[in-house]
Design a protein around this motif. Sequence first.
Motif, PDB file in Angstrom:
ATOM      1  N   THR A 307       0.818  -1.210   0.000  1.00  0.00           N
ATOM      2  CA  THR A 307       0.000   0.000   0.000  1.00  0.00           C
ATOM      3  C   THR A 307       0.851   1.258   0.000  1.00  0.00           C
ATOM      4  O   THR A 307       1.773   1.396   0.800  1.00  0.00           O
ATOM      5  CB  THR A 307      -0.919   0.006   1.234  1.00  0.00           C
ATOM      6  N   THR A 308       0.532   2.174  -0.914  1.00  0.00           N
ATOM      7  CA  THR A 308       1.122   3.506  -0.898  1.00  0.00           C
ATOM      8  C   THR A 308       0.354   4.408   0.054  1.00  0.00           C
ATOM      9  O   THR A 308       0.926   5.166   0.830  1.00  0.00           O
ATOM     10  CB  THR A 308       1.103   4.120  -2.312  1.00  0.00           C
ATOM     11  N   TYR A 309      -0.987   4.318   0.005  1.00  0.00           N
ATOM     12  CA  TYR A 309      -1.825   5.180   0.842  1.00  0.00           C
ATOM     13  C   TYR A 309      -3.107   4.460   1.209  1.00  0.00           C
ATOM     14  O   TYR A 309      -3.733   3.820   0.361  1.00  0.00           O
ATOM     15  CB  TYR A 309      -2.182   6.482   0.106  1.00  0.00           C
ATOM     16  N   ARG A 310      -3.485   4.551   2.468  1.00  0.00           N
ATOM     17  CA  ARG A 310      -4.798   4.115   2.939  1.00  0.00           C
ATOM     18  C   ARG A 310      -5.349   5.194   3.851  1.00  0.00           C
ATOM     19  O   ARG A 310      -4.662   5.662   4.752  1.00  0.00           O
ATOM     20  CB  ARG A 310      -4.718   2.811   3.733  1.00  0.00           C
ATOM     21  N   ALA A 311      -6.595   5.584   3.620  1.00  0.00           N
ATOM     22  CA  ALA A 311      -7.211   6.612   4.453  1.00  0.00           C
ATOM     23  C   ALA A 311      -7.413   6.098   5.870  1.00  0.00           C
ATOM     24  O   ALA A 311      -7.462   4.891   6.109  1.00  0.00           O
ATOM     25  CB  ALA A 311      -8.543   7.061   3.851  1.00  0.00           C
ATOM     26  N   GLU A 312      -7.562   7.012   6.785  1.00  0.00           N
ATOM     27  CA  GLU A 312      -7.818   6.666   8.188  1.00  0.00           C
ATOM     28  C   GLU A 312      -9.035   5.736   8.299  1.00  0.00           C
ATOM     29  O   GLU A 312     -10.054   5.958   7.658  1.00  0.00           O
ATOM     30  CB  GLU A 312      -8.086   7.944   8.976  1.00  0.00           C
ATOM     31  N   LEU A 313      -8.896   4.707   9.093  1.00  0.00           N
ATOM     32  CA  LEU A 313      -9.995   3.760   9.261  1.00  0.00           C
ATOM     33  C   LEU A 313     -10.936   4.233  10.358  1.00  0.00           C
ATOM     34  O   LEU A 313     -10.577   5.032  11.224  1.00  0.00           O
ATOM     35  CB  LEU A 313      -9.429   2.380   9.624  1.00  0.00           C
ATOM     36  N   THR A 314     -12.152   3.716  10.339  1.00  0.00           N
ATOM     37  CA  THR A 314     -13.109   4.036  11.391  1.00  0.00           C
ATOM     38  C   THR A 314     -13.187   2.875  12.372  1.00  0.00           C
ATOM     39  O   THR A 314     -12.686   1.792  12.124  1.00  0.00           O
ATOM     40  CB  THR A 314     -14.519   4.255  10.819  1.00  0.00           C
ATOM     41  N   ASP A 315     -13.836   3.119  13.498  1.00  0.00           N
ATOM     42  CA  ASP A 315     -14.042   2.045  14.464  1.00  0.00           C
ATOM     43  C   ASP A 315     -15.376   1.351  14.235  1.00  0.00           C
ATOM     44  O   ASP A 315     -15.804   0.505  15.022  1.00  0.00           O
ATOM     45  CB  ASP A 315     -13.966   2.565  15.905  1.00  0.00           C
ATOM     46  N   ASN A 316     -16.056   1.715  13.129  1.00  0.00           N
ATOM     47  CA  ASN A 316     -17.337   1.103  12.756  1.00  0.00           C
ATOM     48  C   ASN A 316     -18.395   1.269  13.842  1.00  0.00           C
ATOM     49  O   ASN A 316     -19.287   0.445  13.983  1.00  0.00           O
ATOM     50  CB  ASN A 316     -17.158  -0.377  12.424  1.00  0.00           C
ATOM     51  N   ASP A 317     -18.271   2.305  14.628  1.00  0.00           N
ATOM     52  CA  ASP A 317     -19.233   2.529  15.716  1.00  0.00           C
ATOM     53  C   ASP A 317     -19.577   4.014  15.815  1.00  0.00           C
ATOM     54  O   ASP A 317     -19.714   4.556  16.896  1.00  0.00           O
ATOM     55  CB  ASP A 317     -18.665   2.023  17.043  1.00  0.00           C
ATOM     56  N   ILE A 318     -19.688   4.660  14.659  1.00  0.00           N
ATOM     57  CA  ILE A 318     -20.014   6.081  14.624  1.00  0.00           C
ATOM     58  C   ILE A 318     -21.500   6.268  14.837  1.00  0.00           C
ATOM     59  O   ILE A 318     -22.302   5.575  14.240  1.00  0.00           O
ATOM     60  CB  ILE A 318     -19.590   6.703  13.289  1.00  0.00           C
ATOM     61  N   LYS A 319     -21.878   7.176  15.687  1.00  0.00           N
ATOM     62  CA  LYS A 319     -23.296   7.466  15.909  1.00  0.00           C
ATOM     63  C   LYS A 319     -23.561   8.906  15.486  1.00  0.00           C
ATOM     64  O   LYS A 319     -22.917   9.810  15.968  1.00  0.00           O
ATOM     65  CB  LYS A 319     -23.659   7.264  17.386  1.00  0.00           C
TER      66      LYS A 319
END
Length: 319
Positions: A307-319
Amino acid sequence: VVGTVQEEDCDGMCWQYIYNVDGIKPEFVISTEPTDGGIYRGHRGRMEIRVDVHGTSCHGSAPERGDNAIYKMADIIADVRSLNNNGCDESTDIKGLVKMLDPKYNPEHYEDARFLGRGTCTVSQIFYTSPSRCAVADSCAISIDRRMTAGETYKSCLEEVENLPSVKKYGDDVKVSMYMYDRPSWTGEVYETEAYFPTWINKESAPHVKALVDAHKALFGDERIGCEKSMDKRAGRPLCDKWTFSTNCVSIQGRYGIPCVGFGPGAESQAHAPNEVTYKQDLPTCAALYVAALNLYDPSQADGNATTYRAELTDNDIK
């Protein structure tokens, strides 16, 4: 071979389920989305933003007694348009999204952003509530389709909208949020996730990308090929390129880091077009390349650093 559902509604949600529930974690994935005869190693991410504006209804014969939410939203829509259209050197409160191609604003990732292309935003839907056609609207909402280039995250995109002059002007009457997706599949299964689809790019030297490039050169040469009728759009573009639109790879690689590469029949410009066309010759061409690439792939060259670039990941728990 995986045939997935709901990709048009929520890119990659199906692969979140495959990865987290089914536990399938392949070494790498070839996406067969249309690639205009090229081998694609990345694309911009995207997210779906909602802006809600509150007002106060009253009788339409005396609109000054109310607070028209549609008028407020009109100001916000104009600012969203400016965010997409403005340059980054203009003497304005709203710097355009093109700024991420400039090392001044995106010092770590401007080169990746130039490869993928600038981010964009557009108002895609509008909603309102009003007691009747002869009353002032007491609420208005819009959906924003936001395409994200390297260096942008879901947090930075939300903050950009929150900081628009019109949004700040109306203060607590405005709410900016990310959509959540919770539609049931054809089986009735609900797999809730935020409507955020991370950006990703692979190195051209990564072994899974190199396998497809080597296979293409051995079978067809190092120029893009395709149906004669479609080559006017394909000619002149590098063989190893990127998608304009988004694919399930936002989850496969964007979230989970499973290396992806794309080579598929058809032209990007045909996707969602009236009377969409896929060229017959593209089908055996792609089938041949898939077989050759898998035989040429060298797993010993995979070092976990594709991988050259990967965007910031989420915690899959956004409200």
